[in-house]
Every structure is written in C-alpha cells, then in structure tokens.
Design an enzyme around this catalytic site. Structure first.
Site, PDB file in Angstrom:
ATOM      1  N   LYS A 111      47.802  12.140  43.492  1.00 29.17           N
ATOM      2  CA  LYS A 111      48.557  10.881  43.591  1.00 29.17           C
ATOM      3  C   LYS A 111      48.539  10.119  42.270  1.00 29.17           C
ATOM      4  O   LYS A 111      49.547   9.522  41.886  1.00 29.17           O
ATOM      5  CB  LYS A 111      48.000   9.994  44.720  1.00 29.17           C
ATOM      6  CG  LYS A 111      48.332  10.556  46.096  1.00 29.17           C
ATOM      7  CD  LYS A 111      48.210   9.513  47.187  1.00 29.17           C
ATOM      8  CE  LYS A 111      48.627  10.076  48.532  1.00 29.17           C
ATOM      9  NZ  LYS A 111      48.363   9.196  49.647  1.00 29.17           N
ATOM     10  N   LYS A 192      56.739  23.138  54.936  1.00 30.88           N
ATOM     11  CA  LYS A 192      56.326  22.377  56.118  1.00 30.88           C
ATOM     12  C   LYS A 192      57.281  21.213  56.426  1.00 30.88           C
ATOM     13  O   LYS A 192      57.763  20.565  55.499  1.00 30.88           O
ATOM     14  CB  LYS A 192      54.926  21.826  55.814  1.00 30.88           C
ATOM     15  CG  LYS A 192      54.167  21.302  56.977  1.00 30.88           C
ATOM     16  CD  LYS A 192      52.843  20.699  56.523  1.00 30.88           C
ATOM     17  CE  LYS A 192      53.006  19.204  56.307  1.00 30.88           C
ATOM     18  NZ  LYS A 192      51.794  18.420  56.403  1.00 30.88           N
ATOM     19  N   LYS A 195      56.901  14.268  56.878  1.00 34.20           N
ATOM     20  CA  LYS A 195      57.606  12.997  57.052  1.00 34.20           C
ATOM     21  C   LYS A 195      58.077  12.411  55.728  1.00 34.20           C
ATOM     22  O   LYS A 195      59.001  11.607  55.696  1.00 34.20           O
ATOM     23  CB  LYS A 195      56.784  12.011  57.878  1.00 34.20           C
ATOM     24  CG  LYS A 195      55.434  11.602  57.368  1.00 34.20           C
ATOM     25  CD  LYS A 195      54.867  10.549  58.333  1.00 34.20           C
ATOM     26  CE  LYS A 195      53.383  10.645  58.595  1.00 34.20           C
ATOM     27  NZ  LYS A 195      52.510  10.526  57.438  1.00 34.20           N
TER      28      LYS A 195
HETATM   29  P1  ATP Z   1      53.257  13.347  54.503  1.00 37.19           P
HETATM   30  O1  ATP Z   1      54.644  13.850  54.318  1.00 37.19           O
HETATM   31  O2  ATP Z   1      53.130  11.854  54.289  1.00 37.19           O
HETATM   32  O3  ATP Z   1      52.206  14.173  53.843  1.00 37.19           O
HETATM   33  P2  ATP Z   1      52.967  14.655  57.046  1.00 37.19           P
HETATM   34  O4  ATP Z   1      54.221  14.642  57.871  1.00 37.19           O
HETATM   35  O5  ATP Z   1      52.655  15.943  56.352  1.00 37.19           O
HETATM   36  O6  ATP Z   1      52.971  13.436  56.048  1.00 37.19           O
HETATM   37  P3  ATP Z   1      50.345  13.737  57.771  1.00 37.19           P
HETATM   38  O7  ATP Z   1      50.333  12.244  57.875  1.00 37.19           O
HETATM   39  O8  ATP Z   1      49.746  14.364  56.572  1.00 37.19           O
HETATM   40  O9  ATP Z   1      51.838  14.255  58.024  1.00 37.19           O
HETATM   41  O10 ATP Z   1      49.675  14.376  59.032  1.00 37.19           O
HETATM   42  C1  ATP Z   1      49.464  13.749  60.257  1.00 37.19           C
HETATM   43  C2  ATP Z   1      49.064  14.847  61.232  1.00 37.19           C
HETATM   44  O11 ATP Z   1      50.212  15.651  61.593  1.00 37.19           O
HETATM   45  C3  ATP Z   1      48.042  15.828  60.687  1.00 37.19           C
HETATM   46  O12 ATP Z   1      47.113  16.109  61.695  1.00 37.19           O
HETATM   47  C4  ATP Z   1      48.843  17.074  60.343  1.00 37.19           C
HETATM   48  O13 ATP Z   1      48.079  18.245  60.430  1.00 37.19           O
HETATM   49  C5  ATP Z   1      49.957  17.036  61.392  1.00 37.19           C
HETATM   50  N1  ATP Z   1      51.186  17.628  60.864  1.00 37.19           N
HETATM   51  C6  ATP Z   1      51.947  17.117  59.871  1.00 37.19           C
HETATM   52  N2  ATP Z   1      53.026  17.910  59.641  1.00 37.19           N
HETATM   53  C7  ATP Z   1      52.932  18.958  60.506  1.00 37.19           C
HETATM   54  C8  ATP Z   1      53.746  20.111  60.758  1.00 37.19           C
HETATM   55  N3  ATP Z   1      54.862  20.341  60.084  1.00 37.19           N
HETATM   56  N4  ATP Z   1      53.369  20.991  61.713  1.00 37.19           N
HETATM   57  C9  ATP Z   1      52.246  20.747  62.414  1.00 37.19           C
HETATM   58  N5  ATP Z   1      51.425  19.694  62.229  1.00 37.19           N
HETATM   59  C10 ATP Z   1      51.754  18.799  61.286  1.00 37.19           C
END
Ligand code: ATP
Ligand code: LTN
Length: 326
Positions: A111, A192, A195
């Site tokens: 970051k 992946k 969000k």
């Molecule tokens: P960012 O884009 O801000 O990194 P993110 O969508 O990857 O966010 P996180 O906030 O890092 O999500 O994760 C929140 C939870 O959701 C974690 O437990 C993570 O393992 C799960 N998660 C996030 N994306 C996925 C995905 N594509 N498939 C399954 N589990 C997910």
C-alpha cells in the site's frame, strides 16, 4: 465455547465473492462459536475517506450482513470507534512492538508503494488490529490469506508482552477461509472477483439490481468448447459459473455437470442468473427494511455495552501490569 472475532473495513461494495467465500462461512461459525463481529471503521481512516460516506458505509455494511443471515442473537456486533479501549490498548502495544517488525508487513509495503505520501496510521495499523483481537481473549480469528501475517504479528506481540509482564493475553490463531470458494471475475475468469476491481462488469455486487445481475452473468466470458465441463485451466469462465451455481445450491460440482450436460451456454447462464437473483433479491429487500429501521442502532448500542465492559477490564489489567495509572 471457543471464541472468534473478526473485523471488516467499511470500504467498497460487497460482492458475490465475499458472500460465497466469507459471509456463508460466518453463518456456519455463529452456530458453534461465541462470535464477535465488528466494523473496523478506525482502520479505514488510515487512508483518506469522505466522512459522510464512511459513516453511511459502516451502517450499510452491518445492514447487509444482517440481511445475509448473520444473526444478532448469535453474534456480538459492534462498531470499533464506539469502544474507546481499542485505541487505548493500541498505544501500549505500540510501545511493545518493533519498528522492524512493522516494516516487514507485506500489506504495508504494497500500500505504501502506491502512495507518495502515506500516514503513520497505515504503518501502525497492524497494532490496532492486534489490540482489537487481544482485548477479547479470543481463540480464533477468521481472516482471508492477506491478513494472516497480521494475526501472526498479534501472536508475537502477545507472547512478548506475556513474557515481559506475566500472563495477560490469550494467544489467538488465524482461521483461514477454506479454499475452493474462490469466485473469479466474470470478464477475466483468471483473476479473483474483487470488490476493488475497476471493471464492474466482472463483479456482481450484492446490491446490483435484477437487470444488472442478468446482464453481467449473460455477458460472462466463456470459451469455444461449447460443453459444460469443470476444467479451470481450459474452461475457467464456465468452471467459475459452475462453482457459483454449486456453492449457492450447496451441491457438488459433479451434480451441476450432470444436470447441465445437454445444455448450451446460454441456457446454463440463464439458470445461474435466475439462482443468483433468487438469492440476492430477498437479501436486498431485507437490507432496505433494516436500513430504515432502528434495529441497527439497537444492535450497535448493545454491542457497545457488552464489548466496552470486556475491553475495560482487559485494559485495566494491562495498565496495572505496565505501571500506568495510580
Ligand atoms: P479488496 O478488493 O478490497 O481486496 P476483496 O473483495 O478481495 O476486497 P476482502 O475485503 O479482502 O475482499 O475479503 C473479505 C472476505 O471475502 C475475505 O474473507 C475473503 O477471503 C473473501 N473473499 C473476497 N473475495 C473473494 C472471492 N472472489 N471468492 C471467495 N472469497 C472471497
Ligand atoms: N485488517 C482487516 C480488518 C480487521 C480485522 C481486525 C480482522 C481489523 N481488525 C481484527 C480480524 C481481526 C482487513 O483489512 N480485512
């Protein structure tokens, strides 16, 4: 009963990936653990936030979790900034953490390299997280892989403190989300569903309307094999849709393959879209009802009361051990 605690930052819109990979799991944990779930709003201000949006997002995140089936009777739900002891304990822990340890945190390295100017909070953030955990003597901390290093640092800080001042903190263990539920981006199924993804066509947000969900799923990238077969190497797009379908139906992938062996991609996508819509629309209705009710404030008031009592006791013990106060 073993205790678990986890926190979520109120930034970004939750996706179908978060629902399948994290929220569904929390629903299982709430049946067997004493669960603490909080909105980590103090963590979010390590980077710049609009104050009005941040406050709205904190409330919205809680409403969405409740709408998805997180039960306030089975979880203590609270807002981090409602409990003053998180910041208080964090200072004492800062004075028991080394600069070198924090410098090794990969999330900080990632970051900070993206910004010219970053705050001291972005650097010390893992200590605030250690405080969140250590205040409550929890057994497990459910987190994604990216947060494992922070839980390990928490263990190191706790062990060092216990050695220096005598038994004070329980040593927590990370509970890493199960693999398998790795939902991929609809446009680029080799990455992946995230969000923070820039191309919103590849992600289903839990609050997307019916038309949008259908459009995104019908437009998902597939291949030219024309066969509904699970093969993440050669058919990542169709395999991802099969994973979504199987996870939401709670059935094995083989069953999906068997059920749709004679279908074409168009009709399979329509079935997936119907299922996602069937699951998300009631969540959205519930979410809107909750946002317009006093229920969230009542839940947070209760969470604040319960957690303040627990945290105050632990903080007083820490003060006494360290020699603070009279
Ligand atoms: P960012 O884009 O801000 O990194 P993110 O969508 O990857 O966010 P996180 O906030 O890092 O999500 O994760 C929140 C939870 O959701 C974690 O437990 C993570 O393992 C799960 N998660 C996030 N994306 C996925 C995905 N594509 N498939 C399954 N589990 C997910
Ligand atoms: N750092 C985490 C959120 C978080 C957390 C915690 C998770 C803050 N404090 C304590 C588990 C336990 C994140 O950014 N996802």
């Amino acid at each position: 009963m073993k205790k678990i605690l986890t926190g979520l930052q109120p930034t970004g819109e939750l996706t179908l990936g978060n629902y399948i990979g994290a929220i569904k799991q929390m629903k299982e944990y709430q049946e067997k653990y004493e669960s603490y779930l909080f909105v980590a709003d103090m963590h979010s201000i390590t980077i710049n936030q609009d104050s009005k949006i941040l406050r709205e997002k904190s409330k919205s995140l809680i409403a969405l979790y409740l709408a998805c089936g997180i039960d306030p009777q089975k979880n203590i739900i609270f807002l981090q900034s409602d409990n003053i002891y998180h910041a208080n304990i964090s200072w004492v822990l800062e004075c028991n953490t080394y600069f070198g340890e924090l410098s090794r945190m990969t999330q900080f390295k990632d970051k900070s390299s993206k910004h010219q100017n970053f705050t001291a909070g972005l650097f010390t953030y893992p200590i605030l997280m250690a405080g969140d955990i250590l205040l409550y003597d929890v057994d497990y901390v459910p987190v994604g892989k990216d947060q494992k290093q922070h839980v390990e640092l928490t263990r190191d800080i706790a062990q060092r403190f216990n050695k220096k001042y005598g038994e004070t903190f329980k040593i927590p263990e990370p509970l890493i989300n199960k693999v398998g539920a790795n939902i991929m981006d609809l446009v680029d199924p080799t990455k992946k569903m995230s969000k923070s993804s820039e191309n919103k066509k590849g992600i289903i947000q839990l609050l997307d309307d019916e038309k949008m969900i259908r459009k995104k799923i019908m437009g998902a990238t597939t291949d030219s094999f024309g066969k509904i077969h699970y093969d993440t190497q050669n058919q990542p797009g169709i395999s991802n849709l099969m994973t979504i379908y199987a996870s939401l139906k709670n059935c094995p992938i083989e069953m999906v393959e068997e059920q749709f062996k004679d279908s074409n991609y168009g009709s399979f996508k329509k079935e997936v879209a119907d299922l996602v819509i069937d699951i998300l629309l009631p969540i959205q209705t519930k979410y809107r009802e909750l946002l317009n009710s006093n229920q969230i404030d009542d839940i947070l008031d209760h969470g604040k009361d319960v957690t303040t009592k627990i945290a105050c006791k632990k903080y007083e013990l820490v003060k006494q051990k360290v020699g603070l106060g009279r």
